[in-house]
Design a protein around this motif. Structure first.
Motif, PDB file in Angstrom:
ATOM      1  N   MET A 174       3.746   5.358  -5.777  1.00 38.55           N
ATOM      2  CA  MET A 174       3.721   5.314  -7.246  1.00 38.55           C
ATOM      3  C   MET A 174       2.513   6.099  -7.769  1.00 38.55           C
ATOM      4  O   MET A 174       2.610   6.831  -8.752  1.00 38.55           O
ATOM      5  CB  MET A 174       3.662   3.857  -7.736  1.00 38.55           C
ATOM      6  CG  MET A 174       4.949   3.101  -7.516  1.00 38.55           C
ATOM      7  SD  MET A 174       4.984   1.528  -8.398  1.00 38.55           S
ATOM      8  CE  MET A 174       3.947   0.506  -7.383  1.00 38.55           C
ATOM      9  N   GLY A 210      -3.122  -5.143 -11.144  1.00 36.45           N
ATOM     10  CA  GLY A 210      -1.881  -4.378 -10.937  1.00 36.45           C
ATOM     11  C   GLY A 210      -0.986  -4.428 -12.163  1.00 36.45           C
ATOM     12  O   GLY A 210      -0.491  -3.411 -12.646  1.00 36.45           O
ATOM     13  N   ALA A 256       0.831  -1.205   0.000  1.00 39.97           N
ATOM     14  CA  ALA A 256       0.000   0.000   0.000  1.00 39.97           C
ATOM     15  C   ALA A 256       0.870   1.261   0.000  1.00 39.97           C
ATOM     16  O   ALA A 256       0.614   2.204  -0.763  1.00 39.97           O
ATOM     17  CB  ALA A 256      -0.941  -0.012   1.202  1.00 39.97           C
ATOM     18  N   ALA A 296      -0.722  -0.933 -16.670  1.00 36.68           N
ATOM     19  CA  ALA A 296       0.182  -0.324 -17.652  1.00 36.68           C
ATOM     20  C   ALA A 296      -0.280  -0.524 -19.094  1.00 36.68           C
ATOM     21  O   ALA A 296       0.263   0.104 -20.003  1.00 36.68           O
ATOM     22  CB  ALA A 296       1.577  -0.910 -17.478  1.00 36.68           C
ATOM     23  N   MET A 333      -8.675  -1.021  -6.902  1.00 36.83           N
ATOM     24  CA  MET A 333      -8.967  -0.430  -5.583  1.00 36.83           C
ATOM     25  C   MET A 333     -10.279  -0.989  -5.011  1.00 36.83           C
ATOM     26  O   MET A 333     -10.375  -1.268  -3.808  1.00 36.83           O
ATOM     27  CB  MET A 333      -9.039   1.103  -5.684  1.00 36.83           C
ATOM     28  CG  MET A 333      -7.707   1.768  -5.981  1.00 36.83           C
ATOM     29  SD  MET A 333      -6.434   1.392  -4.750  1.00 36.83           S
ATOM     30  CE  MET A 333      -5.261   0.480  -5.705  1.00 36.83           C
TER      31      MET A 333
HETATM   32  C1  HEM Z   1      -3.448   0.546  -1.592  1.00 34.28           C
HETATM   33  C2  HEM Z   1      -2.859  -0.451  -2.214  1.00 34.28           C
HETATM   34  C3  HEM Z   1      -2.211  -0.381  -3.581  1.00 34.28           C
HETATM   35  C4  HEM Z   1      -1.993   0.693  -4.417  1.00 34.28           C
HETATM   36  C5  HEM Z   1      -2.341   2.160  -4.188  1.00 34.28           C
HETATM   37  C6  HEM Z   1      -1.346   0.171  -5.611  1.00 34.28           C
HETATM   38  C7  HEM Z   1      -0.925   0.927  -6.692  1.00 34.28           C
HETATM   39  C8  HEM Z   1      -0.177   0.464  -7.743  1.00 34.28           C
HETATM   40  C9  HEM Z   1       0.429   1.281  -8.761  1.00 34.28           C
HETATM   41  C10 HEM Z   1       0.317   2.804  -8.850  1.00 34.28           C
HETATM   42  C11 HEM Z   1       1.107   0.460  -9.612  1.00 34.28           C
HETATM   43  C12 HEM Z   1       1.959   0.879 -10.814  1.00 34.28           C
HETATM   44  C13 HEM Z   1       1.225   0.714 -12.104  1.00 34.28           C
HETATM   45  C14 HEM Z   1       2.184   0.960 -13.262  1.00 34.28           C
HETATM   46  O1  HEM Z   1       3.055   1.829 -13.169  1.00 34.28           O
HETATM   47  O2  HEM Z   1       2.060   0.233 -14.234  1.00 34.28           O
HETATM   48  C15 HEM Z   1       0.934  -0.902  -9.140  1.00 34.28           C
HETATM   49  C16 HEM Z   1       1.470  -2.022  -9.742  1.00 34.28           C
HETATM   50  C17 HEM Z   1       1.210  -3.299  -9.354  1.00 34.28           C
HETATM   51  N1  HEM Z   1       0.460  -3.691  -8.268  1.00 34.28           N
HETATM   52 FE1  HEM Z   1      -0.356  -2.458  -6.872  1.00 34.28          FE
HETATM   53  N2  HEM Z   1      -1.194  -1.183  -5.485  1.00 34.28           N
HETATM   54  C18 HEM Z   1      -1.717  -1.559  -4.265  1.00 34.28           C
HETATM   55  C19 HEM Z   1      -1.761  -2.840  -3.749  1.00 34.28           C
HETATM   56  C20 HEM Z   1      -1.453  -3.989  -4.473  1.00 34.28           C
HETATM   57  C21 HEM Z   1      -1.679  -5.345  -4.030  1.00 34.28           C
HETATM   58  C22 HEM Z   1      -2.277  -5.703  -2.664  1.00 34.28           C
HETATM   59  C23 HEM Z   1      -1.274  -6.185  -5.044  1.00 34.28           C
HETATM   60  C24 HEM Z   1      -1.300  -7.691  -5.136  1.00 34.28           C
HETATM   61  C25 HEM Z   1      -2.028  -8.520  -4.433  1.00 34.28           C
HETATM   62  C26 HEM Z   1      -0.756  -5.359  -6.116  1.00 34.28           C
HETATM   63  C27 HEM Z   1      -0.224  -5.841  -7.299  1.00 34.28           C
HETATM   64  C28 HEM Z   1       0.432  -5.077  -8.224  1.00 34.28           C
HETATM   65  C29 HEM Z   1       1.211  -5.608  -9.340  1.00 34.28           C
HETATM   66  C30 HEM Z   1       1.457  -7.087  -9.665  1.00 34.28           C
HETATM   67  C31 HEM Z   1       1.702  -4.500 -10.033  1.00 34.28           C
HETATM   68  C32 HEM Z   1       2.603  -4.504 -11.287  1.00 34.28           C
HETATM   69  C33 HEM Z   1       4.029  -4.307 -10.810  1.00 34.28           C
HETATM   70  C34 HEM Z   1       5.013  -4.309 -11.960  1.00 34.28           C
HETATM   71  O3  HEM Z   1       4.619  -4.486 -13.106  1.00 34.28           O
HETATM   72  O4  HEM Z   1       6.207  -4.128 -11.689  1.00 34.28           O
HETATM   73  N3  HEM Z   1      -0.896  -4.026  -5.733  1.00 34.28           N
HETATM   74  N4  HEM Z   1       0.160  -0.865  -8.009  1.00 34.28           N
END
Ligand code: HEM
Length: 138
Positions: A70, A132, A64, A136, A88
Motif C-alpha cells: 500500500m 494505522g 508488513a 487517512a 513506523m
Molecule cells: C511494516 C509494517 C506496516 C506498514 C508499512 C503499514 C502501512 C500501512 C498503510 C500504507 C496503510 C494504509 C493507510 C491508508 O490508506 O489510509 C495502513 C493501514 C492500516 N494499518 Fe498498517 N502498516 C504496517 C503494519 C501495521 C500493523 C502491525 C498494524 C496493527 C497492529 C497496522 C494497522 C493498520 C490499520 C488498522 C490500518 C487501517 C486499515 C483500514 O482502514 O482499512 N499496520 N498501514
C-alpha cells in the motif's frame, strides 16, 4: 503498482490482508499475555508461546507485506504523513520491547518485569493500530 491502479478491488483487498495480519498478530499476543498474567496456568507457557508467537509473527509479516505494498502506491504522501512516521517508529519500539522481553528470558521467569513488558507491548501495538486507522485523516 500500475496493476494495483488498474483494478478497483486491488487496494481494498490489500486492506483486507492487512487487517487479517493485524488480527492474527494482536489476537495471538493477547492469548500469550493472558498466560503471562497467570490465566490458563495449566497450559505450559513455552509451547503455548511457540505457537502463539509463530502465528503472531506470520500476522506481522502479512501486515508488513500488504502495508509496504500500500505504501508503494503513494510513497510521497505517506512519507509526509506524521501519523505514518509515528506508526513506523512505534513498530520499531515494539521490536526493541520484544527483544528485551525475550533477551531476559521472560517466558521462563514469568515475573513482574515479564508482565510489565507484555503490557507495554500490547499498548504499543494498540497505538500502532490507532495510527494505522488515523493515517487517512491527516
Ligand atoms: C511494516 C509494517 C506496516 C506498514 C508499512 C503499514 C502501512 C500501512 C498503510 C500504507 C496503510 C494504509 C493507510 C491508508 O490508506 O489510509 C495502513 C493501514 C492500516 N494499518 Fe498498517 N502498516 C504496517 C503494519 C501495521 C500493523 C502491525 C498494524 C496493527 C497492529 C497496522 C494497522 C493498520 C490499520 C488498522 C490500518 C487501517 C486499515 C483500514 O482502514 O482499512 N499496520 N498501514
Amino acid at each position: 503498482m500500475a496493476a494495483l491502479a488498474a483494478h478497483a478491488w486491488a487496494y481494498p483487498m490489500l486492506e483486507v490482508l492487512h487487517l487479517l495480519g493485524v488480527a492474527l498478530l494482536l489476537g495471538n499476543l493477547v492469548l500469550l499475555e493472558l498466560r503471562v498474567f497467570g490465566l490458563g496456568a495449566a497450559l505450559p507457557a513455552e509451547p503455548l508461546a511457540r505457537l502463539s508467537l509463530t502465528l503472531a509473527s506470520a500476522g506481522f509479516v502479512l501486515a508488513a507485506v500488504s502495508g509496504l505494498t500500500m505504501f508503494g502506491t503513494m510513497p510521497q504522501e505517506l512519507l509526509a504523513n506524521r501519523v505514518f512516521t509515528v506508526k513506523m517508529l512505534l513498530i520499531m519500539l515494539a521490536g526493541c520491547n520484544a527483544g528485551w522481553f525475550h533477551g531476559r528470558r521472560s517466558l521462563q521467569k514469568l515475573d513482574a518485569t515479564a508482565r510489565a513488558l507484555m503490557g507495554v507491548s500490547t499498548v504499543i501495538w494498540l497505538l500502532v493500530l490507532t495510527c494505522g486507522r488515523w493515517i487517512a485523516y491527516v
